[in-house]
Scaffold this motif. Sequence first.
Motif, PDB file in Angstrom:
ATOM      1  N   GLU A  30       3.469   2.949  27.347  1.00  0.00           N
ATOM      2  CA  GLU A  30       4.410   3.262  26.280  1.00  0.00           C
ATOM      3  C   GLU A  30       5.744   2.655  26.680  1.00  0.00           C
ATOM      4  N   VAL A  31       6.439   2.096  25.707  1.00  0.00           N
ATOM      5  CA  VAL A  31       7.679   1.377  25.986  1.00  0.00           C
ATOM      6  C   VAL A  31       8.791   1.892  25.088  1.00  0.00           C
ATOM      7  N   MET A  32       9.980   1.970  25.657  1.00  0.00           N
ATOM      8  CA  MET A  32      11.171   2.251  24.854  1.00  0.00           C
ATOM      9  C   MET A  32      12.128   1.078  25.078  1.00  0.00           C
ATOM     10  N   ARG A  33      12.534   0.460  23.970  1.00  0.00           N
ATOM     11  CA  ARG A  33      13.518  -0.623  24.030  1.00  0.00           C
ATOM     12  C   ARG A  33      14.900  -0.053  23.795  1.00  0.00           C
ATOM     13  N   VAL A  34      15.872  -0.497  24.600  1.00  0.00           N
ATOM     14  CA  VAL A  34      17.268  -0.129  24.394  1.00  0.00           C
ATOM     15  C   VAL A  34      18.109  -1.396  24.495  1.00  0.00           C
ATOM     16  N   PHE A  35      19.315  -1.309  24.011  1.00  0.00           N
ATOM     17  CA  PHE A  35      20.208  -2.466  24.071  1.00  0.00           C
ATOM     18  C   PHE A  35      21.643  -1.996  24.182  1.00  0.00           C
ATOM     19  N   GLU A  36      22.449  -2.876  24.742  1.00  0.00           N
ATOM     20  CA  GLU A  36      23.886  -2.620  24.850  1.00  0.00           C
ATOM     21  C   GLU A  36      24.626  -3.715  24.106  1.00  0.00           C
ATOM     22  N   PRO A  37      25.564  -3.355  23.277  1.00  0.00           N
ATOM     23  CA  PRO A  37      25.937  -2.001  22.901  1.00  0.00           C
ATOM     24  C   PRO A  37      24.853  -1.350  22.050  1.00  0.00           C
ATOM     25  N   THR A  38      24.856  -0.002  22.065  1.00  0.00           N
ATOM     26  CA  THR A  38      23.855   0.774  21.341  1.00  0.00           C
ATOM     27  C   THR A  38      24.224   0.855  19.860  1.00  0.00           C
ATOM     28  N   SER A  40      25.183   3.688  18.649  1.00  0.00           N
ATOM     29  CA  SER A  40      26.062   4.862  18.559  1.00  0.00           C
ATOM     30  C   SER A  40      27.385   4.462  17.894  1.00  0.00           C
ATOM     31  N   ASP A  41      28.206   5.451  17.598  1.00  0.00           N
ATOM     32  CA  ASP A  41      29.531   5.157  17.039  1.00  0.00           C
ATOM     33  C   ASP A  41      30.319   4.238  17.976  1.00  0.00           C
ATOM     34  N   ILE A  42      30.210   4.489  19.261  1.00  0.00           N
ATOM     35  CA  ILE A  42      30.915   3.652  20.240  1.00  0.00           C
ATOM     36  C   ILE A  42      30.355   2.233  20.206  1.00  0.00           C
ATOM     37  N   GLY A  43      29.038   2.123  20.165  1.00  0.00           N
ATOM     38  CA  GLY A  43      28.398   0.808  20.125  1.00  0.00           C
ATOM     39  C   GLY A  43      28.784   0.002  18.899  1.00  0.00           C
ATOM     40  N   ARG A  44      28.864   0.677  17.764  1.00  0.00           N
ATOM     41  CA  ARG A  44      29.264  -0.028  16.528  1.00  0.00           C
ATOM     42  C   ARG A  44      30.714  -0.511  16.627  1.00  0.00           C
ATOM     43  N   LEU A  45      31.570   0.291  17.240  1.00  0.00           N
ATOM     44  CA  LEU A  45      32.957  -0.131  17.449  1.00  0.00           C
ATOM     45  C   LEU A  45      33.009  -1.359  18.359  1.00  0.00           C
ATOM     46  N   ILE A  46      32.213  -1.346  19.417  1.00  0.00           N
ATOM     47  CA  ILE A  46      32.165  -2.500  20.331  1.00  0.00           C
ATOM     48  C   ILE A  46      31.740  -3.753  19.578  1.00  0.00           C
ATOM     49  N   ARG A  47      30.687  -3.648  18.771  1.00  0.00           N
ATOM     50  CA  ARG A  47      30.208  -4.823  18.020  1.00  0.00           C
ATOM     51  C   ARG A  47      31.305  -5.394  17.123  1.00  0.00           C
ATOM     52  N   LYS A  48      32.036  -4.504  16.488  1.00  0.00           N
ATOM     53  CA  LYS A  48      33.138  -4.946  15.626  1.00  0.00           C
ATOM     54  C   LYS A  48      34.210  -5.658  16.462  1.00  0.00           C
ATOM     55  N   LEU A  67      34.853   0.995  26.884  1.00  0.00           N
ATOM     56  CA  LEU A  67      33.977   1.405  25.791  1.00  0.00           C
ATOM     57  C   LEU A  67      32.501   1.207  26.149  1.00  0.00           C
ATOM     58  N   PHE A  68      32.195   0.094  26.806  1.00  0.00           N
ATOM     59  CA  PHE A  68      30.812  -0.144  27.231  1.00  0.00           C
ATOM     60  C   PHE A  68      30.356   0.943  28.206  1.00  0.00           C
ATOM     61  N   ALA A  69      31.239   1.345  29.125  1.00  0.00           N
ATOM     62  CA  ALA A  69      30.884   2.407  30.075  1.00  0.00           C
ATOM     63  C   ALA A  69      30.589   3.711  29.339  1.00  0.00           C
ATOM     64  N   ALA A  70      31.394   4.035  28.346  1.00  0.00           N
ATOM     65  CA  ALA A  70      31.161   5.252  27.558  1.00  0.00           C
ATOM     66  C   ALA A  70      29.852   5.145  26.779  1.00  0.00           C
ATOM     67  N   ASP A  71      29.611   4.005  26.178  1.00  0.00           N
ATOM     68  CA  ASP A  71      28.387   3.778  25.417  1.00  0.00           C
ATOM     69  C   ASP A  71      27.163   3.884  26.329  1.00  0.00           C
ATOM     70  N   TRP A 107      36.723  -2.559  39.813  1.00  0.00           N
ATOM     71  CA  TRP A 107      36.916  -1.224  39.257  1.00  0.00           C
ATOM     72  C   TRP A 107      35.742  -0.759  38.394  1.00  0.00           C
ATOM     73  N   LEU A 108      34.925  -1.707  37.944  1.00  0.00           N
ATOM     74  CA  LEU A 108      33.795  -1.359  37.080  1.00  0.00           C
ATOM     75  C   LEU A 108      32.671  -0.650  37.839  1.00  0.00           C
ATOM     76  N   TYR A 109      32.553  -0.933  39.128  1.00  0.00           N
ATOM     77  CA  TYR A 109      31.534  -0.232  39.910  1.00  0.00           C
ATOM     78  C   TYR A 109      31.850   1.263  39.955  1.00  0.00           C
ATOM     79  N   GLU A 110      33.111   1.585  40.135  1.00  0.00           N
ATOM     80  CA  GLU A 110      33.520   2.992  40.146  1.00  0.00           C
ATOM     81  C   GLU A 110      33.351   3.602  38.756  1.00  0.00           C
ATOM     82  N   LEU A 111      33.756   2.875  37.739  1.00  0.00           N
ATOM     83  CA  LEU A 111      33.668   3.354  36.363  1.00  0.00           C
ATOM     84  C   LEU A 111      32.223   3.644  35.949  1.00  0.00           C
ATOM     85  N   ASN A 112      31.295   2.852  36.471  1.00  0.00           N
ATOM     86  CA  ASN A 112      29.888   2.976  36.088  1.00  0.00           C
ATOM     87  C   ASN A 112      29.039   3.669  37.157  1.00  0.00           C
TER      88      ASN A 112
END
Length: 191
Positions: A30-38, A40-48, A67-71, A107-112
Motif C-alpha cells: 500500500e502506498v501513500m503519495r505526498v508532496f511539498e508544498p501540500t 493545506s492552506d499553508i501549501g496553497r499560500l506557498i504555491r501562490k 512556510l515550508f517548515a510549517a507545511d 538555520w534550516l536544520y534547526e528549524l526542521n
Amino acid sequence: MYICLEGIDGSGKSTQILLLEEWLNKCGFEVMRVFEPTDSDIGRLIRKMLRDPDATGENFQKTLALLFAADRMVLMDEIEAAEQSGKIVISDRCFYSSIVYQNDPSWLYELNKFVKIPDMVILLDLDVETALKRCDGKDSFENKAFLEKIRERYLELARKNDFFVINANNGINKICEDIKKVISPKIGRCI
C-alpha cells in the motif's frame, strides 16, 4: 518506509512517483503519495508565492523556508500514521529542497529538527537545459542560472549524504528501472 524523490524542476519527480506507486502496488504494497508544498492552506499560500517575480530574493526565500517548515509539520502526522499502518510513503520533495534552495541553509536544520528524515532519498539529476524545456516557466525559479546553482547544491548534498543519484536525462522507462533497482533491495521483494 518513507522514500523521497528530489531534483530540480523538470527532473521528472511527479512522473516517476506515479510509476513507482504503480509498481509498488503491483508488488503488494500500500502506498501513500505526498508532496511539498501540500494542499493545506499553508501549501496553497506557498504555491501562490512561488509565482511571485521576487520569489528568488533573499528575504522572500527566508519567508518561504519558514512556510515550508510549517507545511512540513502538518504533513508529519500523515506520514507517521501511514508508516504505522504498513504503507510505503513516497514524497515529491522533503526538507532537503529547502536546504538547497537557501543561500544559508544552516538555520534550516534547526528549524526542521522535528520533521521525519526519509529512509531513502533518490535524487533525479538532470542537466539544466533539458529541465528548462520541460518546465512551464511560471515559477521564478525556472531560469538557467538559478537551476544550475540548485543542481550543484543537490549534487553536493547527495555526496555528503546517502542519496541515490539517478540520471534523469535517460528516458522515462530507463529512469523507472533505475529507481526500482535501488528500491528493490530495501523492500525485500519484487524486482
